[in-house]
Structures are given as structure tokens and as C-alpha cells.
Design a protein around this motif. Structure first.
Motif, PDB file in Angstrom:
ATOM      1  N   ARG A 175       0.872  -1.180   0.000  1.00 14.41           N
ATOM      2  CA  ARG A 175       0.000   0.000   0.000  1.00 14.41           C
ATOM      3  C   ARG A 175       0.905   1.225   0.000  1.00 14.41           C
ATOM      4  NH1 ARG A 175      -4.127   1.037   4.945  1.00 14.41           N
ATOM      5  NH2 ARG A 175      -2.132   1.552   5.963  1.00 14.41           N
ATOM      6  N   GLN A 220      -8.886  -6.966   1.214  1.00 17.22           N
ATOM      7  CA  GLN A 220      -9.054  -7.389  -0.170  1.00 17.22           C
ATOM      8  C   GLN A 220      -7.874  -6.870  -0.987  1.00 17.22           C
ATOM      9  OE1 GLN A 220     -11.969  -6.193   1.639  1.00 17.22           O
ATOM     10  NE2 GLN A 220     -12.037  -8.417   1.990  1.00 17.22           N
ATOM     11  N   SER A 222      -5.811  -6.483  -5.073  1.00 18.31           N
ATOM     12  CA  SER A 222      -5.971  -6.314  -6.517  1.00 18.31           C
ATOM     13  C   SER A 222      -4.587  -6.269  -7.160  1.00 18.31           C
ATOM     14  CB  SER A 222      -6.740  -5.028  -6.823  1.00 18.31           C
ATOM     15  OG  SER A 222      -6.024  -3.894  -6.350  1.00 18.31           O
ATOM     16  N   ASN A 223      -4.559  -6.230  -8.503  1.00 17.75           N
ATOM     17  CA  ASN A 223      -3.303  -6.099  -9.260  1.00 17.75           C
ATOM     18  C   ASN A 223      -2.252  -7.130  -8.826  1.00 17.75           C
ATOM     19  OD1 ASN A 223      -4.416  -3.882 -10.601  1.00 17.75           O
ATOM     20  ND2 ASN A 223      -3.652  -2.453  -9.067  1.00 17.75           N
ATOM     21  N   CYS A 244       0.920  -8.126  -4.369  1.00 16.84           N
ATOM     22  CA  CYS A 244      -0.458  -7.653  -4.511  1.00 16.84           C
ATOM     23  C   CYS A 244      -0.575  -6.206  -4.039  1.00 16.84           C
ATOM     24  CB  CYS A 244      -1.425  -8.503  -3.687  1.00 16.84           C
ATOM     25  SG  CYS A 244      -1.172 -10.275  -3.816  1.00 16.84           S
ATOM     26  N   GLU A 245      -1.584  -5.519  -4.539  1.00 15.34           N
ATOM     27  CA  GLU A 245      -1.918  -4.185  -4.060  1.00 15.34           C
ATOM     28  C   GLU A 245      -3.095  -4.281  -3.095  1.00 15.34           C
ATOM     29  OE1 GLU A 245      -0.405  -1.346  -4.682  1.00 15.34           O
ATOM     30  OE2 GLU A 245       1.022  -2.065  -6.193  1.00 15.34           O
ATOM     31  N   TRP A 246      -3.034  -3.501  -2.023  1.00 13.27           N
ATOM     32  CA  TRP A 246      -4.173  -3.409  -1.117  1.00 13.27           C
ATOM     33  C   TRP A 246      -5.324  -2.734  -1.841  1.00 13.27           C
ATOM     34  CZ3 TRP A 246      -6.533   1.155   0.610  1.00 13.27           C
ATOM     35  CH2 TRP A 246      -7.488   0.991   1.628  1.00 13.27           C
ATOM     36  N   SER A 247      -6.515  -3.289  -1.700  1.00 12.23           N
ATOM     37  CA  SER A 247      -7.704  -2.719  -2.344  1.00 12.23           C
ATOM     38  C   SER A 247      -8.642  -2.079  -1.341  1.00 12.23           C
ATOM     39  CB  SER A 247      -8.445  -3.806  -3.141  1.00 12.23           C
ATOM     40  OG  SER A 247      -9.619  -3.297  -3.721  1.00 12.23           O
ATOM     41  N   SER A 248      -8.959  -2.809  -0.268  1.00 14.90           N
ATOM     42  CA  SER A 248      -9.866  -2.275   0.753  1.00 14.90           C
ATOM     43  C   SER A 248      -9.784  -3.128   2.000  1.00 14.90           C
ATOM     44  CB  SER A 248     -11.312  -2.245   0.237  1.00 14.90           C
ATOM     45  OG  SER A 248     -11.762  -3.568  -0.043  1.00 14.90           O
TER      46      SER A 248
END
Length: 296
Positions: A175, A220, A222-223, A244-248
Motif C-alpha cells: 500500500r 481485499q 488487486s493487481n 499484490c496491491e491493497w484494495s480495501s
């Protein structure tokens, strides 16, 4: 391609049978510990919180046959040839021969010859598999090893047991300039790592990744992008690592699985796993990536 510990070494030709056992390298185990000749203690600190110290050097036994072990081995397996030299695995239950000692593979990382260390990881998994499949899991009859391939077959019901590998995904969540790291109850004090979990039947790697992250820390992602894989002989896993990227979502550690999880700035990271593991290679690579984009 990233070269990680336990990868198959160059010049190795796998095989499962030889008619003429000859002088060669012996990977002899008692449980999960390898028989080696060791040098004096290395005064330099280790990078592994699970290992107090390492020897300055270590080497494998090199003998013409297995009789030098001083007792009948519980099992012997032919591994193939490394640089034209025969390699064997064996398991014994007694004390080590004079001049040798039992050591775990973590202790021998960066000390044993790299090619021998890699094959030791393979040998450990094969010895564990052979030990665990002496009897058929379906009917209970004693199994038999085949000369043509690495398999134990039940002569009664014909069930075949091949060496098993358990796939597990690893997720390092980013993040901006922060990484989400966690620690399990079995970790050494103060050590954090990336998240990981085993793939379930009927599940893709990507689905496993999303499920494990949601279960273990409640966020969650993404990417997702692939980083690398590593054979992990503790006891028989294949680690497949992703960034991974943090989404929520907010961090909610899973009771019983995650002792603590937090966001860490890349310039203020906690104690990390040893470089024997893909987890450390993954963290180091992403840290360098973040520093390179000046997002710190």
C-alpha cells in the motif's frame, strides 16, 4: 529467472535406480537432519532467527558404499548423478560416524556447497516420502518401489504413490510505501513475514491468494503479479509467491493463525525471515522496487 535455494542445480541428471552403486555423494538423514563433516564455528552472526550459529564450512560424506555408516540403513535411494558423480540418499537411526554430526538444513544454508545443498532439499523430501509410503493407503499391503520411475506401487490393489508436493501461495501486500507483514504463533520473537497458505482442491492460485488474505487479515487485494516459486522441503511444499496491491479493508488477524499483523514502512521494517526463503527474497525485491520509485 531468479535462482533460489533448493532449485535443481546445473549438471544434475535425476534417476531412481542404478545397477552398480559406486563411490559418490551420500545424503544421509536421521529424521530431518543431514549427516555432514563440519568446520569450526563461524564468528559472523547468522541471518536466520531459527539458527544460533553456523559452521565456517561443511561437506558431505564421500564413500564407496553405505557400509561405512556402521549400521544397516533404514532405507537407501538413488538420486542420480551430479557432474557425473553418483548421488545417494539414506536414512539411519543411530549415532553419527566419528568426525560427523547431524545438522538441519537451515544451519547448512550458505555453508554447504550450493549444488549439494539444493540436492539435500530434494533428498530430504524423497526420504520422507519413502518412509511414509511403505504401506498402501487404500488396502494396507506393503508397497514396492519401481526401477523405471519414482513411485511406490501396491502389488495387491495397484495404487501408485508418487512423491507429493503441496502447493502454497505467498502474498506480499503493498500500500504505497507500506508492506503488510504478519507473524504466526510459531515464529521466532519479533519476526514478521508475508502471508501464505495452502491451495485447496478445485481452487486456482489467484482464488487461493484472495481467500487466504481475506481469511488471515481481512483485507481485499488487486493487481496481483507473479514473483517466483521455490521448492520448500519443510517437509514437501512448493511456494508460489505474488505481489499484490491493497484494495480495501482493515486488518483483522485470524484467531489462532495470525498472532499479529501490521503495515510497515519500508524504511522501518521488523525482523524478517532468512534469505534461505522466498519470503525474504520477495520482501527485499519489493522494498528495492519501492525505493526505486521514490515512494518512501
Amino acid at each position: 529467472m531468479r535462482e533460489l535455494p533448493f532449485a535443481t542445480p546445473a549438471g544434475y541428471q535425476p534417476s531412481c535406480f542404478t545397477d552398480t552403486p559406486a563411490e559418490g555423494h551420500w545424503f544421509v538423514f536421521r529424521g530431518d537432519q543431514l549427516l555432514v563433516e563440519m568446520g569450526p564455528p563461524d564468528p559472523r552472526p547468522t541471518d536466520d532467527l531459527r539458527v544460533r550459529s553456523r559452521p565456517a564450512w561443511a561437506r558431505l560424506p564421500l564413500r564407496k558404499n553405505h557400509n561405512w555408516l556402521g549400521s544397516d540403513p533404514l532405507r537407501t535411494l538413488y538420486l542420480g548423478r551430479l557432474g557425473g558423480v553418483d548421488c545417494h540418499a539414506a536414512e539411519i537411526a543411530g549415532e553419527p560416524p566419528e568426525g560427523f554430526s547431524w545438522q538441519g538444513l537451515r544451519t547448512l544454508f550458505s555453508v554447504l556447497d550450493d549444488a549439494h545443498f539444493a540436492l539435500a532439499g530434494r533428498a530430504l523430501q524423497l526420504v520422507d516420502w519413502d518412509r511414509s509410503h511403505q504401506f498402501c493407503g487404500r488396502c494396507g499391503a506393503r508397497t514396492e518401489a519401481k526401477r523405471e520411475e519414482r513411485v511406490r506401487v501396491c502389488p495387491a490393489c495397484k495404487l501408485s504413490a508418487y512423491p507429493r508436493v503441496a502447493p502454497a501461495v505467498m502474498a506480499l501486500i503493498r500500500r504505497e510505501s507500506q508492506l503488510l507483514l504478519a507473524r504466526g504463533p510459531h515464529f521466532p520473537p519479533g519476526m514478521y513475514s508475508a502471508l501464505a497458505g495452502f491451495v485447496e482442491p478445485g481452487e486456482s492460485l489467484e482464488q487461493c491468494l484472495a481467500r487466504e488474505v481475506a481469511e488471515e487479515v481481512g483485507v481485499q487485494i488487486s493487481n496481483t503479479r507473479y514473483f517466483a516459486s521455490q521448492s520448500w522441503p519443510f517437509p514437501h511444499s512448493m511456494m508460489i509467491a505474488f505481489v499484490c496491491e491493497w484494495s480495501s479493508g482493515e486488518i483483522r488477524p485470524q484467531a489462532g493463525e495470525i498472532e499479529e499483523a501490521n503495515w510497515f514502512e519500508v524504511l522501518q521494517l521488523p525482523k524478517l525471515p532468512s534469505k534461505i526463503s522466498i519470503a525474504r527474497r520477495l520482501i527485499d525485491a519489493v522494498v528495492e522496487e519501492i525505493k526505486g520509485t521514490n515512494v518512501v
